[in-house]
Every structure is written in structure tokens, then in C-alpha cells.
Design an enzyme around this catalytic site. Structure first.
Site, PDB file in Angstrom:
ATOM      1  CG  HIS A 265      -4.811   4.095   0.008  1.00 60.94           C
ATOM      2  ND1 HIS A 265      -3.842   3.462   0.219  1.00 60.94           N
ATOM      3  CD2 HIS A 265      -5.124   4.825  -1.098  1.00 60.94           C
ATOM      4  CE1 HIS A 265      -3.716   3.345  -1.064  1.00 60.94           C
ATOM      5  NE2 HIS A 265      -4.223   3.940  -2.081  1.00 60.94           N
TER       6      HIS A 265
ATOM      7  CG  ASP B  59      -1.937   1.229   1.322  1.00 55.08           C
ATOM      8  OD1 ASP B  59      -1.573   2.051   0.351  1.00 55.08           O
ATOM      9  OD2 ASP B  59      -2.827   1.352   1.982  1.00 55.08           O
ATOM     10  CG  HIS B  60       1.050   4.382  -2.981  1.00 51.02           C
ATOM     11  ND1 HIS B  60      -0.356   3.844  -3.517  1.00 51.02           N
ATOM     12  CD2 HIS B  60       0.741   5.893  -3.163  1.00 51.02           C
ATOM     13  CE1 HIS B  60      -0.971   4.944  -3.942  1.00 51.02           C
ATOM     14  NE2 HIS B  60      -0.472   5.899  -3.395  1.00 51.02           N
TER      15      HIS B  60
END
Length: 503
Positions: A248, A185-186
Site C-alpha cells: 500500500h 491492491d485495493h
């Protein structure tokens, strides 16, 4: 930041090597790691895709991507040439398993050259429906067996509901061990997000205040000025809830809500995050009605240009029921947070692109100042800005200069630009280095993914089963539907935004 001293020789295999993710994010990140001295002494990058391509042409394509999208600007040719010596291309059609034979030969040749400690990282920068197929082919060709020197990186979306997430977890864990699987998950690699843990757990004054006794409510707001653009086809199957909140925003909520870990071990930290998800109050039908809001944008004007509504975007159903905005009120039912609302919102075509976490503290128990000097009185807030500015600010009351006693809010600010002169690494640089060093702290575990899906499935099912009769219900360049304001206003609060200039 970690150094390359502890990184074994590494082969990075990128499935989807000619795709947008590699050109925009992965290739610039790997080049910057090399340029800054963080790649191992022995490394190779193997790009794979269906179409035939020479090594030289593949390197040229990657250089174009780095020149356009790297934080460090255009490459220095001599340095790029040395980096590119270790970049090769294999034509691999994942739907034709026999083509994995060529990939196996390339990997084995490099392993023989690099030595027995060589690690292989498979990065799946492809459509999610190809994840199981690639994993199976890697297993069939004996490319997934060494759990100490083999890792696989999975991009989101990780499933599109609880059932498919469980199915994917079952397939992956049948081939790899959990310590080999990196669900990326960037958002968790962003510098300010990583600083949340440092800020919370390295400062003694915060812990006594970080609970229901002193905190009034918490907001997590990730807003985008852009629309769906050319991703309409993908977005139709996702929507704001799946695309942003399930991963996110819930991960940000876990970082804010987690208990203090006993150490910095990856599983210890992930255990604490899972505890938050398990403590979150399940949604009843009544909760879905009163604690969730969905929206869809219509046409409007953004920076002097007319933009289309969601239903007129490429690849979108003209009668789409997909939400481009979602706001939800969560509760974490545990000793620390009982009764404290966590408000989360996200959306496209909103007034501003920003990512903010706002912790609002309760008011002072007794006002000693006359009402005339406190006309601008405001409760203390801690604001963590992830983008566009990276900062942490504490808003407190102070006396305005002058002979009169007049109070107004003032900010105590830590911002990266003003404090540090060096460039901030991109999220993918941080996370790729973590994969190479075997650090899973910032990556989701199977039970985390499933717990997040389980929490949101009642909302997803309710929204999909009942078509919204109000769509579209907010104009482009607004802050979203009016019901989102009502959601938080019913509790006596309002959505917070920093007064940032629109560029």
C-alpha cells in the site's frame, strides 16, 4: 467512469466464494456495479468453496453480506432477484483437482450460451498458499489458455519475501501471460488515490513545484485505531512492514514520486512507478539503525474500553517479535528528488484511523513581515486525505480579518462530500470494473512487486534476525513509539495529522 458498453459477456469465478472477502467486499461491489448499470448485459457469477451448498442458499448468504456491507444499504428486492438469477454455486475443493471438472462444465455451458467473446475472470479470494495450486488446476483442465478472454486476480500478500514472490511470479507466468494477471491492491482503487494522478498531471501549476527545489519533505501516514482482532494468526507471519508498507504505502509513494507519463497507457504508468522503486536508495546496516523504527502495542484504553496488548491477542505468540508499527525514511536518488526525505509510517492501535499524504514545501526565501505578525507562521503544505475524510487541501498563509496585519494559516479545500452529491464507489467496484474492461493501470506488475520486496528485504531480515528488546514499546491509543518521533525530529520535522474528531 467507464460504462458497460465495452464490456464483453463475463463469467466471474470466485474461489473462496463463502469467505469473508466475498461477503464483505466482492459481492457488494458486483451488486453495486449491476445496480448502477456497469455490469455487462450477459454475465454470471460462480462462487466456489469446499462445502456443498445450493445455489439458493449461496444467494441468500451473499444477500446478507450485501445488506450488511454495501455502501448503498439494503438491496431492493426486485433488483436483487434479477441480479441473483445469474449467481450460481459450484462445490470445488482446490486440493481435490477432480472437482475442477464440474467447474469446467459450468463455464463451458455459459460460454456456449453467451457466445465466443465471453471472458472468464478467476478471482482468488483464498489463502495465498492456494494460489499456485489453483493456477495449476486451471491449466490442467484447459481453463487458462485463452489469453484474450481469460484473467486471474490475485489478492495480497503476493509472496512473503523476495524469493517467494519470484517463485509465485514464475508459476503464474508459466501458465498465464502478464496481461492476464491482475495483482490487486485495493488501496489503489480508492477514489482519492486515483485522484492523485488527476491532480498532479491535469494541473499545470503543480509540475514546476513538484521537485527538490520547492519541496522540503513528504510524509505518507496510514494509521489504524483497531488492533489485529481475530487476524492474530495471519499478522504473526506478516507484521506492519509486510502487511502495509511493502504494498500500500510504497504504491502511494510511487504515485507521488513518479515522472510524468507520456500517456495513460497502463504499462507506461507502471513503468514510471517501477522507475521510482529502482531509484530508491538501498538500505545499509547503518540506515536500518538510524532510518527505521519498529514498534509493538501494549494494552491501553480506547474510547473508554480497555484493550489488550498485541501479545495477548488471539493467535499471537506471548513473546512475539512481530512489529505492529513501522516508520521508515526513504530517499529517491534521482534528479527530481535527490536529498528529499520520504517519511512513511503505519501502525495499529494508534490514536486515530487516517490515511494522509503530506507534501511540505520549503519556506519562503525571505521574510518581509515583522516577527510579531507571524507568530503562527507555517510552511505551505499540500495534504491529500484518503480516509476518513476524502479531501485535498492546500495550506497557505493569509491575513486575519481586522485592522492589524496578522498572518495565520488558512486552508483551500477540495472535499468530495462538499463538491459531489453522488455516492463514491468503493475501491473494489472500481478495480473489478477495471478487470472486466482489461485495464491494468491500477494493478501491480511482476517487476513492481519484486522491486518493492528487494528494497525492503534488508530491513525485514534485520528485524527478524535481531529480536527487539523493547517490545512492547507503545500504548494503545498513542501515536506509536517515541523513536518514531525522534526519527523525523532529527531532521527538524514532525509527524502531521489532521485535527479530526474521533467518532
Amino acid at each position: 467512469m467507464k460504462t458497460s458498453l465495452n464490456v464483453n459477456p463475463t463469467i466471474v469465478v470466485i474461489f473462496g466464494g463463502t469467505g469473508d472477502l466475498n461477503l464483505r467486499k466482492l459481492a457488494p461491489a458486483l451488486y453495486n456495479l449491476y445496480a448502477d448499470g456497469y455490469m455487462p448485459e450477459k454475465y454470471a457469477i460462480i462462487g466456489t468453496a469446499r462445502r456443498p451448498l445450493t445455489d439458493e442458499k449461496f444467494r441468500e448468504n451473499l444477500m446478507d453480506g450485501v445488506n450488511q456491507f454495501s455502501r448503498s444499504g439494503k438491496v431492493k428486492q426486485e433488483k436483487w432477484n434479477k441480479f441473483a438469477e445469474n449467481v450460481i454455486y459450484n462445490s470445488v475443493d482446490v486440493e481435490t483437482p477432480e472437482s475442477f471438472g464440474l467447474l469446467k462444465k459450468s463455464i463451458e455451458k455459459l460460454q456456449k450460451e453467451f457466445g465466443p467473446k465471453t471472458q472468464v475472470i478467476y478471482y482468488l479470494a483464498v489463502a495465498p498458499n492456494l494460489f499456485p495450486l489453483i493456477a495449476k488446476c486451471l491449466s490442467d483442465y484447459g481453463l487458462a489458455g485463452n489469453e484474450d478472454n481469460c484473467r486471474i486476480v490475485i489478492e495480497k500478500p503476493f509472496g512473503r519475501d523476495l524469493e517467494t514472490a519470484k517463485e509465485l511470479n514464475c508459476i503464474l507466468t508459466g501458465i498465464f501471460t502478464e496481461k492476464q494477471i491482475y495483482r490487486i491492491d485495493h488501496y489503489l482503487g480508492k477514489e482519492t488515490v486515483q485522484n492523485i494522478m488527476a491532480f498532479r498531471f491535469a494541473n499545470s501549476f503543480l509540475e514546476p513545484l513538484w521537485n527538490r527545489t520547492y519541496i522540503d519533505h513528504i510524509q505518507i501516514s496510514v494509521t489504524e485505531q483497531l488492533g489485529v482482532g481475530d487476524r492474530g494468526g495471519y499478522y504473526e507471519s506478516a507484521g506492519a512492514l509486510r502487511d502495509m508498507i511493502q504494498n500500500h504505502l510504497l504504491q502511494l509513494l510511487c504515485l507521488i514520486g513518479m515522472e510524468t507519463p507520456i500517456n495513460f497507457d497502463a504499462d507506461e504508468i507502471r513503468n514510471k512507478k517501477v522507475d521510482v522503486l529502482k531509484a530508491m536508495r538501498p538500505f545499509s546496516p547503518e540506515d536500518i539503525r538510524f532510518s527505521t523504527v519498529r514498534g509493538q502495542y501494549t494494552k491501553g484504553w480506547v474510547e473508554g474500553k480497555e484493550v489488550p496488548g498485541y501479545r495477548h491477542e488471539t493467535g499471537v505468540d506471548p513473546n512475539s517479535n512481530t512489529e505492529t508499527f513501522a516508520a521508515i525514511k526513504f530517499f529517491v536518488d534521482n534528479w527530481r528528488w535527490q536529498g528529499i526525505p520520504f517519511y512513511v509510517r503505519t501502525g495499529k492501535r494508534l490514536f486515530q484511523t487516517s490515511s494522509l499524504i503530506t507534501i511540505q514545501f520549503k519556506d519562503v526565501p525571505h521574510h518581509i513581515f515583522p516577527s510579531g505578525v507571524t507568530e503562527h507562521w507555517q510552511q505551505n503544505r499540500l495534504i491529500i486525505s484518503i480516509q476518513p475524510e476524502m479531501s485535498i487541501r492546500l495550506q497557505v498563509q493569509g491575513k486575519r480579518p481586522g485592522l492589524d496585519m496578522v498572518l495565520n494559516p488558512v486552508d483551500m479545500v477540495f472535499d468530495y462530500k462538499g463538491t459531489y452529491s453522488s455516492d463514491t464507489p468503493e475501491a473494489y467496484e472500481t478495480l473489478l470494473l477495471d478487470v472486466m474492461t482489461g485495464d491494468q493501470t491500477q494493478f501491480m506488475r511482476a517487476d513492481q512487486v519484486e522491486a518493492a520486496w528487494e528494497l525492503l528485504m534488508p530491513v525485514i531480515n534485520a528485524w527478524e534476525s535481531k529480536k527487539s528488546l523493547s517490545f512492547p514499546n507503545y500504548t494503545a491509543d498513542s501515536w506509536g513509539p517515541e523513536d518514531a518521533e525522534a526519527l523525523i525530529a532529527r531532521d527538524g520535522f514532525h509527524w502531521f495529522a489532521l485535527p479530526l474528531n474521533k467518532e
